[in-house]
Motif scaffolding. Structure first.
Motif, PDB file in Angstrom:
ATOM      1  N   SER A  82      -7.028   0.764  -6.242  1.00  0.00           N
ATOM      2  CA  SER A  82      -6.083  -0.240  -6.711  1.00  0.00           C
ATOM      3  C   SER A  82      -5.609   0.055  -8.128  1.00  0.00           C
ATOM      4  N   VAL A  83      -4.298   0.008  -8.338  1.00  0.00           N
ATOM      5  CA  VAL A  83      -3.729   0.211  -9.677  1.00  0.00           C
ATOM      6  C   VAL A  83      -2.743  -0.918  -9.945  1.00  0.00           C
ATOM      7  N   ASN A  84      -3.016  -1.711 -10.962  1.00  0.00           N
ATOM      8  CA  ASN A  84      -2.127  -2.815 -11.337  1.00  0.00           C
ATOM      9  C   ASN A  84      -1.722  -3.669 -10.135  1.00  0.00           C
ATOM     10  N   GLY A  85      -2.677  -3.990  -9.287  1.00  0.00           N
ATOM     11  CA  GLY A  85      -2.408  -4.845  -8.135  1.00  0.00           C
ATOM     12  C   GLY A  85      -1.751  -4.140  -6.965  1.00  0.00           C
ATOM     13  N   VAL A  86      -1.519  -2.840  -7.096  1.00  0.00           N
ATOM     14  CA  VAL A  86      -0.920  -2.068  -6.003  1.00  0.00           C
ATOM     15  C   VAL A  86      -2.012  -1.200  -5.384  1.00  0.00           C
ATOM     16  N   SER A  87      -2.084  -1.194  -4.051  1.00  0.00           N
ATOM     17  CA  SER A  87      -3.088  -0.361  -3.382  1.00  0.00           C
ATOM     18  C   SER A  87      -2.519   1.024  -3.110  1.00  0.00           C
ATOM     19  N   LEU A  88      -3.246   2.027  -3.516  1.00  0.00           N
ATOM     20  CA  LEU A  88      -2.857   3.405  -3.203  1.00  0.00           C
ATOM     21  C   LEU A  88      -3.848   3.929  -2.170  1.00  0.00           C
ATOM     22  N   ARG A  89      -3.343   4.249  -1.000  1.00  0.00           N
ATOM     23  CA  ARG A  89      -4.255   4.808  -0.003  1.00  0.00           C
ATOM     24  C   ARG A  89      -4.257   6.324  -0.127  1.00  0.00           C
ATOM     25  N   PHE A  90      -5.341   6.843  -0.679  1.00  0.00           N
ATOM     26  CA  PHE A  90      -5.471   8.289  -0.844  1.00  0.00           C
ATOM     27  C   PHE A  90      -5.810   8.933   0.491  1.00  0.00           C
ATOM     28  N   GLU A  91      -5.015   9.930   0.845  1.00  0.00           N
ATOM     29  CA  GLU A  91      -5.335  10.766   1.995  1.00  0.00           C
ATOM     30  C   GLU A  91      -5.785  12.085   1.393  1.00  0.00           C
ATOM     31  N   ILE A  92      -7.072  12.330   1.448  1.00  0.00           N
ATOM     32  CA  ILE A  92      -7.662  13.458   0.727  1.00  0.00           C
ATOM     33  C   ILE A  92      -7.851  14.626   1.694  1.00  0.00           C
ATOM     34  N   TRP A  93      -7.157  15.718   1.389  1.00  0.00           N
ATOM     35  CA  TRP A  93      -7.219  16.905   2.251  1.00  0.00           C
ATOM     36  C   TRP A  93      -8.186  17.917   1.650  1.00  0.00           C
ATOM     37  N   THR A 117       0.842  -1.192   0.000  1.00  0.00           N
ATOM     38  CA  THR A 117       0.000   0.000   0.000  1.00  0.00           C
ATOM     39  C   THR A 117       0.878   1.243   0.000  1.00  0.00           C
ATOM     40  N   LEU A 118       0.634   2.111  -0.948  1.00  0.00           N
ATOM     41  CA  LEU A 118       1.369   3.370  -1.023  1.00  0.00           C
ATOM     42  C   LEU A 118       0.455   4.485  -0.551  1.00  0.00           C
ATOM     43  N   ARG A 119       1.028   5.423   0.163  1.00  0.00           N
ATOM     44  CA  ARG A 119       0.219   6.539   0.660  1.00  0.00           C
ATOM     45  C   ARG A 119       0.283   7.676  -0.341  1.00  0.00           C
ATOM     46  N   VAL A 120      -0.857   8.193  -0.681  1.00  0.00           N
ATOM     47  CA  VAL A 120      -0.944   9.281  -1.656  1.00  0.00           C
ATOM     48  C   VAL A 120      -1.668  10.455  -1.010  1.00  0.00           C
ATOM     49  N   LYS A 121      -0.980  11.585  -0.929  1.00  0.00           N
ATOM     50  CA  LYS A 121      -1.642  12.783  -0.403  1.00  0.00           C
ATOM     51  C   LYS A 121      -2.238  13.555  -1.579  1.00  0.00           C
ATOM     52  N   MET A 122      -3.533  13.814  -1.498  1.00  0.00           N
ATOM     53  CA  MET A 122      -4.187  14.592  -2.554  1.00  0.00           C
ATOM     54  C   MET A 122      -4.917  15.773  -1.915  1.00  0.00           C
ATOM     55  N   VAL A 123      -4.640  16.984  -2.419  1.00  0.00           N
ATOM     56  CA  VAL A 123      -5.288  18.170  -1.857  1.00  0.00           C
ATOM     57  C   VAL A 123      -6.373  18.674  -2.806  1.00  0.00           C
ATOM     58  N   LEU A 124      -7.438  19.206  -2.226  1.00  0.00           N
ATOM     59  CA  LEU A 124      -8.538  19.773  -3.001  1.00  0.00           C
ATOM     60  C   LEU A 124      -8.520  21.289  -2.827  1.00  0.00           C
ATOM     61  N   LEU A 125      -8.489  21.996  -3.957  1.00  0.00           N
ATOM     62  CA  LEU A 125      -8.449  23.462  -3.922  1.00  0.00           C
ATOM     63  C   LEU A 125      -9.602  24.007  -4.742  1.00  0.00           C
ATOM     64  N   GLY A 126      -9.984  25.244  -4.455  1.00  0.00           N
ATOM     65  CA  GLY A 126     -11.067  25.863  -5.211  1.00  0.00           C
ATOM     66  C   GLY A 126     -11.919  26.707  -4.293  1.00  0.00           C
ATOM     67  N   SER A 127     -12.769  27.534  -4.899  1.00  0.00           N
ATOM     68  CA  SER A 127     -13.602  28.428  -4.101  1.00  0.00           C
ATOM     69  C   SER A 127     -14.557  27.653  -3.212  1.00  0.00           C
ATOM     70  N   CYS A 128     -15.008  28.355  -2.193  1.00  0.00           N
ATOM     71  CA  CYS A 128     -16.002  27.825  -1.277  1.00  0.00           C
ATOM     72  C   CYS A 128     -17.289  27.537  -2.071  1.00  0.00           C
ATOM     73  N   GLY A 129     -17.865  26.371  -1.908  1.00  0.00           N
ATOM     74  CA  GLY A 129     -19.162  26.073  -2.522  1.00  0.00           C
ATOM     75  C   GLY A 129     -19.094  25.377  -3.869  1.00  0.00           C
ATOM     76  N   VAL A 130     -17.888  25.097  -4.388  1.00  0.00           N
ATOM     77  CA  VAL A 130     -17.785  24.460  -5.711  1.00  0.00           C
ATOM     78  C   VAL A 130     -18.052  22.943  -5.652  1.00  0.00           C
ATOM     79  N   GLY A 131     -18.015  22.406  -4.419  1.00  0.00           N
ATOM     80  CA  GLY A 131     -18.320  20.979  -4.266  1.00  0.00           C
ATOM     81  C   GLY A 131     -17.129  20.115  -3.881  1.00  0.00           C
ATOM     82  N   LYS A 132     -16.111  20.715  -3.268  1.00  0.00           N
ATOM     83  CA  LYS A 132     -14.919  19.934  -2.895  1.00  0.00           C
ATOM     84  C   LYS A 132     -15.281  18.845  -1.869  1.00  0.00           C
TER      85      LYS A 132
END
Ligand code: GDP
Length: 187
Positions: free
Chosen positions: A59-70, A15-30
């Protein structure tokens, strides 16, 4: 802070840890997108308060990516988020609302913010036009979104957190790109 235990099912030794950030104006649906990613459903969120973190395994090609969504949890109201927010991010989604021209203009501000943070070239940055279900209220055409993304060399997708359209596809695409570009950093 929310943590989805169900989303962690299937974590393997690879399992690989993936940090993903969400950006954008307030109210766009993040927050709605983050909830869709994790729970696969639309929850009508009144306001994001302190719910800044979600976790979900892809899962990508048998590898687990654990998304940490900020999620910015309302910090975008102050037109900035702390460098800690961006630090170590493998992926960033810059989200706007296709029914709100101003949010599209603000997306360009958030793209500049990202540039200022000197994020590495390996960071996967995607422009996301959300609320694509609001066809009659559309103020930003798909072509405008596509053009902005092409100008900046970014990926682009339109989504609807409400209907779920292209939400899974978006996360899966990001997962493939991150896997391709940051394997060495993650492993
Ligand atoms: P955030 O401030 O960017 O996190 O935005 P939220 O996720 O809190 O969403 C703001 C509002 O837009 C809420 O009332 C949501 O129900 C609504 N919303 C979010 N995504 C969609 C979508 O894809 N379509 C429609 N029609 N409404 C949405």
């Amino acid at each position: 802070m929310s943590h989805n235990a169900a989303g962690d099912a299937g974590i393997s030794a690879r399992t690989l840890r993936v940090k993903m950030v969400l950006l954008g104006s307030c109210g766009v649906g993040k927050s709605s997108l983050a909830t869709r990613f994790v729970k696969g459903e639309f929850v009508n969120i009144q306001q994001t308060v302190g719910c800044a973190y979600h976790s979900h395994v892809v899962s990508v090609n048998g590898v687990s990516l654990r998304f940490e969504i900020w999620d910015t949890a309302g910090q975008e109201k102050y037109h900035s988020v702390t460098p800690l927010y961006y630090r170590g991010a493998h992926a960033a989604l810059v989200v706007y609302d296709v029914s709100n021209k101003e949010s599209f203009r603000r997306a360009q501000f958030w793209l500049k913010e990202l540039e200022k943070q000197y994020i590495p070239d390996s960071t996967v940055v995607w422009l996301v036009g959300n609320k694509a279900d609001l066809t009659h209220d559309r103020q930003v055409s798909s072509q405008e979104g596509q053009n902005l993304a092409e100008d900046r060399g970014l990926g682009f997708m339109e989504t609807s957190a409400l209907s779920g359209d292209h939400v899974t596809q978006l996360l899966q695409t990001i997962a493939y790109r991150v896997h391709e570009l940051t394997w060495d950093q993650c492993s």
